[in-house]
Write an enzyme that holds these catalytic residues in place. Structure first.
Site, mmCIF file in Angstrom:
data_model
loop_
_atom_site.group_PDB
_atom_site.id
_atom_site.type_symbol
_atom_site.label_atom_id
_atom_site.label_comp_id
_atom_site.label_asym_id
_atom_site.label_seq_id
_atom_site.Cartn_x
_atom_site.Cartn_y
_atom_site.Cartn_z
ATOM 1 N N LYS A 45 0.805 -1.230 0.000
ATOM 2 C CA LYS A 45 0.000 0.000 0.000
ATOM 3 C C LYS A 45 0.839 1.282 0.000
ATOM 4 C CE LYS A 45 -3.333 -1.040 -0.656
ATOM 5 N NZ LYS A 45 -3.628 -1.717 -1.965
ATOM 6 N N GLY A 47 2.442 2.399 -2.801
ATOM 7 C CA GLY A 47 2.611 2.917 -4.148
ATOM 8 C C GLY A 47 3.322 1.912 -5.053
ATOM 9 N N TRP A 50 2.029 1.921 -8.615
ATOM 10 C CA TRP A 50 2.434 3.185 -9.231
ATOM 11 C C TRP A 50 3.878 3.080 -9.727
ATOM 12 C CZ3 TRP A 50 1.884 8.502 -6.252
ATOM 13 C CH2 TRP A 50 1.879 9.555 -7.187
ATOM 14 N N TRP A 78 6.666 -10.151 -9.055
ATOM 15 C CA TRP A 78 7.235 -10.261 -7.714
ATOM 16 C C TRP A 78 8.134 -11.486 -7.615
ATOM 17 C CZ3 TRP A 78 2.472 -7.981 -8.198
ATOM 18 C CH2 TRP A 78 2.251 -6.813 -7.456
ATOM 19 N N HIS A 100 7.843 -7.160 -1.998
ATOM 20 C CA HIS A 100 7.397 -6.570 -0.724
ATOM 21 C C HIS A 100 8.253 -7.096 0.434
ATOM 22 C CE1 HIS A 100 3.795 -4.621 -2.131
ATOM 23 N NE2 HIS A 100 3.086 -5.692 -2.320
ATOM 24 N N ARG A 122 5.940 5.223 2.185
ATOM 25 C CA ARG A 122 4.770 6.112 2.265
ATOM 26 C C ARG A 122 4.446 6.371 3.733
ATOM 27 N NH1 ARG A 122 -1.332 4.751 -0.181
ATOM 28 N NH2 ARG A 122 -2.017 6.938 -0.287
ATOM 29 N N SER A 130 -5.277 3.055 3.560
ATOM 30 C CA SER A 130 -5.339 2.338 2.295
ATOM 31 C C SER A 130 -5.551 0.840 2.538
ATOM 32 C CB SER A 130 -4.040 2.588 1.520
ATOM 33 O OG SER A 130 -4.096 2.035 0.242
ATOM 34 N N PHE A 221 -2.813 9.173 -11.681
ATOM 35 C CA PHE A 221 -3.847 8.384 -11.016
ATOM 36 C C PHE A 221 -5.030 8.145 -11.961
ATOM 37 C CE2 PHE A 221 -7.605 8.077 -8.232
ATOM 38 C CZ PHE A 221 -7.229 6.984 -7.475
ATOM 39 N N ARG A 249 -7.827 3.711 -5.265
ATOM 40 C CA ARG A 249 -8.962 4.188 -4.476
ATOM 41 C C ARG A 249 -9.059 5.710 -4.484
ATOM 42 N NH1 ARG A 249 -9.543 5.951 0.773
ATOM 43 N NH2 ARG A 249 -7.272 5.971 0.842
ATOM 44 N N GLY A 251 -5.763 7.886 -4.065
ATOM 45 C CA GLY A 251 -4.525 8.357 -4.684
ATOM 46 C C GLY A 251 -4.043 9.718 -4.214
HETATM 47 P P1 A3P Z 1 -5.083 4.722 -1.694
HETATM 48 O O1 A3P Z 1 -5.780 3.499 -1.184
HETATM 49 O O2 A3P Z 1 -4.691 5.658 -0.595
HETATM 50 O O3 A3P Z 1 -5.840 5.406 -2.787
HETATM 51 P P2 A3P Z 1 -0.014 -0.445 -3.618
HETATM 52 O O4 A3P Z 1 0.087 -0.470 -5.106
HETATM 53 O O5 A3P Z 1 1.309 -0.487 -2.909
HETATM 54 O O6 A3P Z 1 -0.968 -1.484 -3.125
HETATM 55 O O7 A3P Z 1 -0.595 0.978 -3.200
HETATM 56 C C1 A3P Z 1 -1.918 1.318 -3.516
HETATM 57 C C2 A3P Z 1 -2.092 2.782 -3.205
HETATM 58 O O8 A3P Z 1 -1.365 3.554 -4.182
HETATM 59 C C3 A3P Z 1 -3.555 3.206 -3.302
HETATM 60 O O9 A3P Z 1 -3.700 4.256 -2.331
HETATM 61 C C4 A3P Z 1 -3.613 3.720 -4.729
HETATM 62 O O10 A3P Z 1 -4.701 4.568 -5.005
HETATM 63 C C5 A3P Z 1 -2.272 4.468 -4.797
HETATM 64 N N1 A3P Z 1 -1.857 4.742 -6.184
HETATM 65 C C6 A3P Z 1 -1.659 3.879 -7.192
HETATM 66 N N2 A3P Z 1 -1.356 4.535 -8.320
HETATM 67 C C7 A3P Z 1 -1.353 5.850 -8.028
HETATM 68 C C8 A3P Z 1 -1.114 7.043 -8.785
HETATM 69 N N3 A3P Z 1 -0.844 7.014 -10.082
HETATM 70 N N4 A3P Z 1 -1.200 8.227 -8.138
HETATM 71 C C9 A3P Z 1 -1.480 8.293 -6.819
HETATM 72 N N5 A3P Z 1 -1.718 7.190 -6.048
HETATM 73 C C10 A3P Z 1 -1.660 5.988 -6.653
#
Ligand code: A3P
Length: 288
Positions: A45, A47, A50, A78, A100, A122, A130, A221, A249, A251
């Site tokens: 969670k 990023g 991303w 992974w 991870h 983060r 998240s 996002f 969700r 972002g």
């Molecule tokens: P939120 O739940 O706060 O929206 P992971 O990929 O490690 O599981 O992390 C998921 C989190 O990264 C989620 O956070 C998701 O929305 C956020 N995320 C993924 N892509 C993103 C982007 N391009 N910009 C901003 N946040 C992003």
């Protein structure tokens, strides 16, 4: 979290079914890191997706075609996931690999290699929020009604991939021993273009301006939320039900302020202060 959903390996919890002791042992003891491997390492969670998308776009010189046609977990697989490890391993050099894993479970051969590691961190309060919503999405996690109920478990490390504090302290502890770029979700959020340029610089990858523009445009996002190859909408509902809560969700950074009560903040701050007291590093959220 019910402990029956989890597998414990060397003090760390993994969602059972997706991870097996044999694969974790293999990743740690036998996986051969190559000197030109590039790892993206995150606590869940933080990023992860991303960074996978950004790296994938950088690898393709900004061409979004691969990102739009191949699932993100196949593009940058992974090392520790049973079903994806072989994909991670079989890539031709230069291999891009996600993980991870906390540092003590990471492939040991990293520490005698010149491989590059991007470690994305983060604000743990945003991770907690998240994770709470992710427990609605993920069939392998028990959904707790209230974030308040998840907080003590998170602080004790009784969540997937264990303690955030251990993860971050562990990787920060080896940052001078491995070729590591430390980035935060918050930096990506504040300055995506600047972050992409830093990553390119670290990887020794030269992109022209149009390619950088395309990486940035396709890693927003909004773009990622609509991309079925990274929004997890194609995965079976049994594993990820994005109708219950989208994987991408909200972002944003600082969403914890919408969810933490004063009592939660107090308990979080006390635990954070104690756990991070010997860490000689200040994150952006430490200054607020
Ligand atoms: P939120 O739940 O706060 O929206 P992971 O990929 O490690 O599981 O992390 C998921 C989190 O990264 C989620 O956070 C998701 O929305 C956020 N995320 C993924 N892509 C993103 C982007 N391009 N910009 C901003 N946040 C992003």
């Amino acid at each position: 979290m019910s402990s029956s959903n989890f597998l414990e390996y060397r003090g760390c919890l993994f969602p059972a079914g997706h991870y097996e002791i044999d694969s974790l042992e293999y990743a740690r003891n036998e996986f051969q890191v190559r000197k030109d491997d590039i790892f993206s390492i995150t606590y869940p969670k933080s990023g992860t997706t991303w960074m996978q998308e950004i790296l994938s776009l950088i690898r393709s010189d900004g061409d979004p075609n691969v990102s739009r046609t191949v699932p993100v977990w196949e593009r940058i697989p992974w090392v520790e996931v049973t079903s994806l490890r072989k994909k991670a391993e079989a890539q031709p050099s230069t291999r891009f690999i996600s993980s991870h894993l906390p540092v003590h479970l990471f492939p040991k051969s990293l520490f005698t290699s010149e491989a590059k590691v991007i470690y994305t961190v983060r604000d743990p309060r945003d991770i907690l929020v998240s994770l709470h919503f992710f427990s609605r999405t993920a069939g392998f996690l028990d959904e707790l009604d209230k974030i308040e109920d998840l907080l003590p478990k998170f602080l004790r490390g009784e969540v997937l991939f264990g303690s955030w504090f251990d993860h971050v302290r562990g990787w920060l502890g080896v940052r001078n021993q491995v070729n590591l770029l430390l980035l935060t979700y918050e930096e990506l959020f504040q300055d995506l273009r600047g972050s992409v340029l830093r990553i390119c610089n670290f990887l020794g990858k030269e992109l022209n301006e149009a390619a950088v523009d395309s990486v940035v445009e396709n890693a927003t996002f909004e773009k990622m939320k609509d991309n079925t190859m990274c929004n997890y909408s194609t995965v079976s509902k049994k594993h990820f039900d994005v109708q219950k809560s989208p994987f991408l969700r909200k972002g944003i950074s600082g969403d914890w302020k919408n969810h933490f009560t004063p009592a939660m903040s107090e308990s979080f701050d006390a635990a954070y202060k104690e756990a991070m007291k010997d860490v000689n590093f200040k994150f952006i959220w430490d200054q607020c």
